[in-house]
Design an enzyme around this catalytic site. Structure first.
Site, PDB file in Angstrom:
ATOM      1  N   ARG A 164       0.845  -1.217   0.000  1.00  0.00           N
ATOM      2  CA  ARG A 164       0.000   0.000   0.000  1.00  0.00           C
ATOM      3  C   ARG A 164       0.874   1.259   0.000  1.00  0.00           C
ATOM      4  O   ARG A 164       0.588   2.244   0.702  1.00  0.00           O
ATOM      5  CB  ARG A 164      -0.935   0.037   1.216  1.00  0.00           C
ATOM      6  CG  ARG A 164      -1.824  -1.162   1.373  1.00  0.00           C
ATOM      7  CD  ARG A 164      -2.895  -1.272   0.303  1.00  0.00           C
ATOM      8  NE  ARG A 164      -3.795  -2.362   0.637  1.00  0.00           N
ATOM      9  CZ  ARG A 164      -3.654  -3.612   0.216  1.00  0.00           C
ATOM     10  NH1 ARG A 164      -2.661  -3.933  -0.606  1.00  0.00           N
ATOM     11  NH2 ARG A 164      -4.517  -4.540   0.563  1.00  0.00           N
ATOM     12  N   SER A 238     -10.484   0.390   4.145  1.00  0.00           N
ATOM     13  CA  SER A 238      -9.625   0.168   5.315  1.00  0.00           C
ATOM     14  C   SER A 238      -8.976   1.490   5.722  1.00  0.00           C
ATOM     15  O   SER A 238      -8.318   2.124   4.896  1.00  0.00           O
ATOM     16  CB  SER A 238      -8.509  -0.814   4.984  1.00  0.00           C
ATOM     17  OG  SER A 238      -9.069  -1.984   4.465  1.00  0.00           O
ATOM     18  N   GLU A 333      -3.952   4.382   6.379  1.00  0.00           N
ATOM     19  CA  GLU A 333      -3.826   4.178   4.934  1.00  0.00           C
ATOM     20  C   GLU A 333      -4.468   5.357   4.188  1.00  0.00           C
ATOM     21  O   GLU A 333      -4.008   5.770   3.119  1.00  0.00           O
ATOM     22  CB  GLU A 333      -4.542   2.867   4.564  1.00  0.00           C
ATOM     23  CG  GLU A 333      -4.450   2.533   3.106  1.00  0.00           C
ATOM     24  CD  GLU A 333      -5.128   1.215   2.763  1.00  0.00           C
ATOM     25  OE1 GLU A 333      -4.769   0.172   3.335  1.00  0.00           O
ATOM     26  OE2 GLU A 333      -6.029   1.241   1.898  1.00  0.00           O
TER      27      GLU A 333
HETATM   28  P1  FAD Z   1      -8.669   9.670  -4.278  1.00  0.00           P
HETATM   29  O1  FAD Z   1      -9.255   9.370  -2.946  1.00  0.00           O
HETATM   30  O2  FAD Z   1      -9.385  10.617  -5.157  1.00  0.00           O
HETATM   31  O3  FAD Z   1      -7.172  10.148  -4.079  1.00  0.00           O
HETATM   32  C1  FAD Z   1      -6.299   9.470  -3.219  1.00  0.00           C
HETATM   33  C2  FAD Z   1      -4.939  10.194  -3.214  1.00  0.00           C
HETATM   34  O4  FAD Z   1      -4.323  10.069  -4.500  1.00  0.00           O
HETATM   35  C3  FAD Z   1      -5.081  11.699  -2.980  1.00  0.00           C
HETATM   36  O5  FAD Z   1      -3.979  12.134  -2.238  1.00  0.00           O
HETATM   37  C4  FAD Z   1      -5.066  12.296  -4.378  1.00  0.00           C
HETATM   38  O6  FAD Z   1      -4.607  13.621  -4.436  1.00  0.00           O
HETATM   39  C5  FAD Z   1      -4.091  11.347  -5.092  1.00  0.00           C
HETATM   40  N1  FAD Z   1      -4.420  11.236  -6.512  1.00  0.00           N
HETATM   41  C6  FAD Z   1      -5.581  10.790  -7.060  1.00  0.00           C
HETATM   42  N2  FAD Z   1      -5.479  10.784  -8.404  1.00  0.00           N
HETATM   43  C7  FAD Z   1      -4.236  11.258  -8.718  1.00  0.00           C
HETATM   44  C8  FAD Z   1      -3.553  11.489  -9.943  1.00  0.00           C
HETATM   45  N3  FAD Z   1      -4.092  11.263 -11.135  1.00  0.00           N
HETATM   46  N4  FAD Z   1      -2.277  11.977  -9.862  1.00  0.00           N
HETATM   47  C9  FAD Z   1      -1.692  12.241  -8.674  1.00  0.00           C
HETATM   48  N5  FAD Z   1      -2.312  12.041  -7.483  1.00  0.00           N
HETATM   49  C10 FAD Z   1      -3.563  11.547  -7.502  1.00  0.00           C
HETATM   50  N6  FAD Z   1      -7.771   0.143  -1.692  1.00  0.00           N
HETATM   51  C11 FAD Z   1      -7.047  -0.960  -1.942  1.00  0.00           C
HETATM   52  O7  FAD Z   1      -5.827  -0.868  -2.163  1.00  0.00           O
HETATM   53  N7  FAD Z   1      -7.607  -2.203  -1.942  1.00  0.00           N
HETATM   54  C12 FAD Z   1      -8.925  -2.376  -1.718  1.00  0.00           C
HETATM   55  O8  FAD Z   1      -9.406  -3.499  -1.750  1.00  0.00           O
HETATM   56  C13 FAD Z   1      -9.728  -1.228  -1.443  1.00  0.00           C
HETATM   57  N8  FAD Z   1     -11.035  -1.354  -1.161  1.00  0.00           N
HETATM   58  C14 FAD Z   1     -11.781  -0.256  -0.874  1.00  0.00           C
HETATM   59  C15 FAD Z   1     -13.142  -0.418  -0.574  1.00  0.00           C
HETATM   60  C16 FAD Z   1     -13.927   0.670  -0.287  1.00  0.00           C
HETATM   61  C17 FAD Z   1     -15.389   0.483   0.036  1.00  0.00           C
HETATM   62  C18 FAD Z   1     -13.374   1.968  -0.316  1.00  0.00           C
HETATM   63  C19 FAD Z   1     -14.225   3.171  -0.056  1.00  0.00           C
HETATM   64  C20 FAD Z   1     -12.016   2.150  -0.594  1.00  0.00           C
HETATM   65  C21 FAD Z   1     -11.212   1.036  -0.871  1.00  0.00           C
HETATM   66  N9  FAD Z   1      -9.847   1.152  -1.154  1.00  0.00           N
HETATM   67  C22 FAD Z   1      -9.100   0.045  -1.445  1.00  0.00           C
HETATM   68  C23 FAD Z   1      -9.199   2.463  -1.143  1.00  0.00           C
HETATM   69  C24 FAD Z   1      -9.341   3.250  -2.481  1.00  0.00           C
HETATM   70  O9  FAD Z   1     -10.409   2.776  -3.235  1.00  0.00           O
HETATM   71  C25 FAD Z   1      -8.080   3.181  -3.325  1.00  0.00           C
HETATM   72  O10 FAD Z   1      -6.993   3.703  -2.625  1.00  0.00           O
HETATM   73  C26 FAD Z   1      -8.229   3.933  -4.656  1.00  0.00           C
HETATM   74  O11 FAD Z   1      -7.105   3.718  -5.479  1.00  0.00           O
HETATM   75  C27 FAD Z   1      -8.425   5.437  -4.468  1.00  0.00           C
HETATM   76  O12 FAD Z   1      -8.776   5.996  -5.727  1.00  0.00           O
HETATM   77  P2  FAD Z   1      -9.446   7.417  -5.841  1.00  0.00           P
HETATM   78  O13 FAD Z   1      -9.465   7.786  -7.269  1.00  0.00           O
HETATM   79  O14 FAD Z   1     -10.752   7.427  -5.149  1.00  0.00           O
HETATM   80  O15 FAD Z   1      -8.403   8.302  -5.049  1.00  0.00           O
HETATM   81  P1  NAP Z   2      -9.756 -10.892   4.748  1.00  0.00           P
HETATM   82  O1  NAP Z   2      -9.790 -11.636   3.476  1.00  0.00           O
HETATM   83  O2  NAP Z   2     -10.736 -11.204   5.827  1.00  0.00           O
HETATM   84  O3  NAP Z   2      -8.285 -10.946   5.335  1.00  0.00           O
HETATM   85  C1  NAP Z   2      -7.986 -10.274   6.540  1.00  0.00           C
HETATM   86  C2  NAP Z   2      -6.540  -9.969   6.581  1.00  0.00           C
HETATM   87  O4  NAP Z   2      -5.759 -11.125   6.368  1.00  0.00           O
HETATM   88  C3  NAP Z   2      -6.046  -8.955   5.612  1.00  0.00           C
HETATM   89  O5  NAP Z   2      -5.186  -8.188   6.382  1.00  0.00           O
HETATM   90  C4  NAP Z   2      -5.239  -9.692   4.598  1.00  0.00           C
HETATM   91  O6  NAP Z   2      -4.084  -8.982   4.167  1.00  0.00           O
HETATM   92  C5  NAP Z   2      -4.778 -10.889   5.374  1.00  0.00           C
HETATM   93  N1  NAP Z   2      -4.728 -12.094   4.537  1.00  0.00           N
HETATM   94  C6  NAP Z   2      -5.760 -12.936   4.277  1.00  0.00           C
HETATM   95  N2  NAP Z   2      -5.323 -13.979   3.527  1.00  0.00           N
HETATM   96  C7  NAP Z   2      -4.011 -13.759   3.291  1.00  0.00           C
HETATM   97  C8  NAP Z   2      -3.020 -14.474   2.590  1.00  0.00           C
HETATM   98  N3  NAP Z   2      -3.294 -15.627   1.969  1.00  0.00           N
HETATM   99  N4  NAP Z   2      -1.765 -13.968   2.552  1.00  0.00           N
HETATM  100  C9  NAP Z   2      -1.483 -12.821   3.169  1.00  0.00           C
HETATM  101  N5  NAP Z   2      -2.386 -12.097   3.863  1.00  0.00           N
HETATM  102  C10 NAP Z   2      -3.633 -12.564   3.933  1.00  0.00           C
HETATM  103  O7  NAP Z   2      -9.820  -9.318   4.463  1.00  0.00           O
HETATM  104  P2  NAP Z   2     -11.003  -8.402   4.006  1.00  0.00           P
HETATM  105  O8  NAP Z   2     -11.047  -7.261   4.935  1.00  0.00           O
HETATM  106  O9  NAP Z   2     -12.243  -9.190   3.704  1.00  0.00           O
HETATM  107  O10 NAP Z   2     -10.423  -7.855   2.622  1.00  0.00           O
HETATM  108  C11 NAP Z   2     -10.194  -8.726   1.531  1.00  0.00           C
HETATM  109  C12 NAP Z   2      -9.133  -8.129   0.629  1.00  0.00           C
HETATM  110  O11 NAP Z   2      -9.565  -6.849   0.135  1.00  0.00           O
HETATM  111  C13 NAP Z   2      -7.813  -7.872   1.349  1.00  0.00           C
HETATM  112  O12 NAP Z   2      -6.779  -8.128   0.442  1.00  0.00           O
HETATM  113  C14 NAP Z   2      -7.875  -6.401   1.703  1.00  0.00           C
HETATM  114  O13 NAP Z   2      -6.592  -5.812   1.754  1.00  0.00           O
HETATM  115  C15 NAP Z   2      -8.686  -5.835   0.541  1.00  0.00           C
HETATM  116  N6  NAP Z   2      -9.448  -4.667   0.993  1.00  0.00           N
HETATM  117  C16 NAP Z   2      -8.774  -3.493   1.087  1.00  0.00           C
HETATM  118  C17 NAP Z   2      -9.441  -2.350   1.481  1.00  0.00           C
HETATM  119  C18 NAP Z   2      -8.712  -1.035   1.522  1.00  0.00           C
HETATM  120  O14 NAP Z   2      -9.357  -0.011   1.657  1.00  0.00           O
HETATM  121  N7  NAP Z   2      -7.413  -1.039   1.408  1.00  0.00           N
HETATM  122  C19 NAP Z   2     -10.788  -2.399   1.792  1.00  0.00           C
HETATM  123  C20 NAP Z   2     -11.419  -3.630   1.711  1.00  0.00           C
HETATM  124  C21 NAP Z   2     -10.748  -4.764   1.306  1.00  0.00           C
HETATM  125  P3  NAP Z   2      -4.055  -7.967   2.904  1.00  0.00           P
HETATM  126  O15 NAP Z   2      -4.911  -6.811   3.286  1.00  0.00           O
HETATM  127  O16 NAP Z   2      -2.631  -7.623   2.827  1.00  0.00           O
HETATM  128  O17 NAP Z   2      -4.551  -8.682   1.713  1.00  0.00           O
END
Ligand code: FAD
Ligand code: NAP
Length: 337
Positions: A164, A238, A333
Site C-alpha cells: 500500500r 480500510s 492508509e
Molecule cells: P482519491 O481518494 O481521489 O485520491 C487518493 C490520493 O491520491 C489523494 O492524495 C489524491 O490527491 C491522489 N491522486 C488521485 N489521483 C491522482 C492522480 N491522477 N495523480 C496524482 N495524485 C492523484 N484500496 C485498496 O488498495 N484495496 C482495496 O481493496 C480497497 N477497497 C476499498 C473499498 C472501499 C469500500 C473503499 C471506499 C475504498 C477502498 N480502497 C481500497 C481504497 C481506495 O479505493 C483506493 O486507494 C483507490 O485507489 C483510491 O482511488 P481514488 O481515485 O478514489 O483516489
Molecule cells: P480478509 O480476506 O478477511 O483478510 C484479513 C486480513 O488477512 C487482511 O489483512 C489480509 O491482508 C490478510 N490475509 C488474508 N489472507 C491472506 C493471505 N493468503 N496472505 C497474506 N495475507 C492474507 O480481508 P477483508 O477485509 O475481507 O479484505 C479482503 C481483501 O480486500 C484484502 O486483500 C484487503 O486488503 C482488501 N481490501 C482493502 C481495502 C482497503 O481499503 N485497502 C478495503 C477492503 C478490502 P491484505 O490486506 O494484505 O490482503
C-alpha cells in the site's frame, strides 16, 4: 478555465464529509490540466487532485484549487500472442477498467474487482486485494511534474511500490499528476484463487474450473457482502494498513494471544489490523454520527453528518489503544486532508 467557487465536496469524497473547495474544476483533457497547473503556479496557490475521493479524509475546507480528474481513454498500445499492453487514462474508473479487461479475457486484475476510485490513484498506494497488487501487472505510468511541467515515464522500479505504498506517498508526495497508466495483461490467464474465501465462493457458485470472469464475480460477491457500500454509509475502505512486525515481536504476541491470526511475509509477520482493533473492543463503536463499522473493524464510518476531525480523532484513539495493548503502531492508509 472556469472555477466553481466555495464548492461543497460532499459528493466528491466517499466519506461524504461536508467541506468546501475554495475553487473547483473538472478536467477532461490534458490541455485544461496544463492550463490549470500553470495558473496555480503563477498565482502561487495550491492544487489538490481528487479521482473518486475514496482514499481521502477531509478535515477542513480545501484552500486553493481542487481538480476533479475526468481524463478518459483506453488504448491497446502493443500486443502479441501472450500479452496485451493497455494504456488507461487516469480519470477512468478502476472497476470499469477491470470489467473491460475481464470482458476481453485479459487476465491479471480480476482479483482487484470492485475497488472504488480511478486508474490514476491506483499506483499511489499500489492498490491490492485478494492476493494481487497493482505492481503485479504494472508496466509504467506517465506523469507531469507540478512545478516544472516536465513529463516523465515512471517504470516499475522507479515507482518503488511497497505494501500500500509507492514513491508518490513518500519522497515524491504531491509533486506529480499521473496522466495515464499502462498495464501488461495476459491473454492466457491463470486464475489466482488461493486467497481467503475465493475458492469457497466459487464452490457456492458451483464452479470447479473458474474463468477470470468467474473470479471477478466471486470477488464482487464477497466484497458486496462484507464491505459497507459508500453510497449508503460514508467510508474510505480500510482506514489503517495491516502492520508487519518482526518475528521476535510476533513470538511475544503469540505467547500472550495464541489465537492471533498472522501471515508470514518477506519482511516479517503481517497481522490483520482488524483483529487488533476488534480485540480492543472497537468493532461496532458508535458515537454521534461516526464510528467503527459493525462487521469490519478496519473501516471507520460516517453515518450521516460526522466531521472529518471526529473520524481523525477516533483513528488517533484507536492507534493509541492498539499501541498500548500490543506495542504496534498502526499506520493510517487513508490520506488526511
Ligand atoms: P482519491 O481518494 O481521489 O485520491 C487518493 C490520493 O491520491 C489523494 O492524495 C489524491 O490527491 C491522489 N491522486 C488521485 N489521483 C491522482 C492522480 N491522477 N495523480 C496524482 N495524485 C492523484 N484500496 C485498496 O488498495 N484495496 C482495496 O481493496 C480497497 N477497497 C476499498 C473499498 C472501499 C469500500 C473503499 C471506499 C475504498 C477502498 N480502497 C481500497 C481504497 C481506495 O479505493 C483506493 O486507494 C483507490 O485507489 C483510491 O482511488 P481514488 O481515485 O478514489 O483516489
Ligand atoms: P480478509 O480476506 O478477511 O483478510 C484479513 C486480513 O488477512 C487482511 O489483512 C489480509 O491482508 C490478510 N490475509 C488474508 N489472507 C491472506 C493471505 N493468503 N496472505 C497474506 N495475507 C492474507 O480481508 P477483508 O477485509 O475481507 O479484505 C479482503 C481483501 O480486500 C484484502 O486483500 C484487503 O486488503 C482488501 N481490501 C482493502 C481495502 C482497503 O481499503 N485497502 C478495503 C477492503 C478490502 P491484505 O490486506 O494484505 O490482503
Amino acid at each position: 478555465m472556469q472555477f466553481e467557487l466555495n464548492k461543497p465536496l460532499k459528493d466528491f469524497n466517499t466519506f461524504h464529509i461536508e467541506a468546501h473547495a475554495e475553487k473547483l474544476i473538472c478536467i477532461e483533457d490534458e490541455a485544461s490540466l496544463l492550463e490549470t497547473v500553470a495558473f496555480a503556479k503563477k498565482e502561487k496557490i495550491n492544487t489538490h487532485f481528487i479521482g473518486g475521493g475514496s482514499n481521502i479524509l477531509l478535515t477542513k475546507n480545501v484552500q486553493g484549487i481542487v481538480v476533479i480528474n475526468q481524463l478518459k481513454g483506453i488504448k491497446i498500445i502493443q500486443e502479441n500472442e501472450e500479452f496485451v499492453m493497455v494504456n488507461f487514462s487516469s480519470g477512468e474508473n478502476w472497476h470499469e477498467c477491470v470489467l473491460w479487461a475481464v470482458e476481453h479475457n485479459y487476465g491479471g486484475i480480476e482479483n482487484l474487482s470492485l475497488i472504488p476510485g480511478t486508474i490514476g490513484a491506483s499506483p499511489i498506494q499500489n492498490i491490492g486485494a485478494y492476493g494481487v497488487e497493482l505492481k503485479d501487472v504494472f508496466h509504467s505510468l506517465e506523469a507531469i511534474h507540478l512545478t516544472s511541467f516536465e513529463k516523465k515515464i515512471f517504470t516499475l522500479e522507479e515507482c518503488q511500490f511497497g505494501y500500500r505504498d509507492s514513491i508518490f506517498k513518500q519522497q515524491e508526495k504531491g509533486n506529480w499528476f499521473i496522466l495515464n497508466v499502462t498495464l501488461q495483461l495476459t491473454k492466457n490467464p491463470v486464475c489466482n484463487i488461493n486467497y481467503g474465501n475465493i475458492k469457497d465462493e466459487l464452490l457456492k457458485m458451483n464452479i470447479e474450473y473458474p474463468s477470470i470472469q468467474d473470479v471477478s464475480k466471486a470477488v464482487i460477491q464477497i466484497r458486496s457482502s462484507k464491505l459497507p457500500n459508500p453510497a449508503e454509509i460514508g467510508n474510505a475502505g480500510s482506514f489503517f494498513k495491516n502492520p508487519i512486525v518482526s518475528h521476535s515481536h510476533f513470538e511475544e504476541l503469540k505467547s500472550l494471544y495464541p489465537e492471533i491470526p498472522f501471515f508470514t511475509v518477506s519482511n516479517g509477520v503481517k497481522i490483520p489490523a482488524a483483529w487488533l482493533i476488534e480485540k480492543n473492543n472497537w468493532k461496532g463503536f458508535k458515537e454521534g454520527d461516526y464510528g467503527v463499522h459493525k462487521n469490519q473493524a478496519l473501516v471507520l464510518v460516517n453515518y450521516n453528518n460526522a466531521k472529518g476531525n471526529d473520524i481523525l480523532n477516533l483513528s488517533t484513539q484507536i492507534i493509541t489503544s492498539v499501541q498500548q495493548a500490543f506495542n504496534i503502531t498502526l499506520e493510517r492508509e487513508v490520506n488526511i486532508w
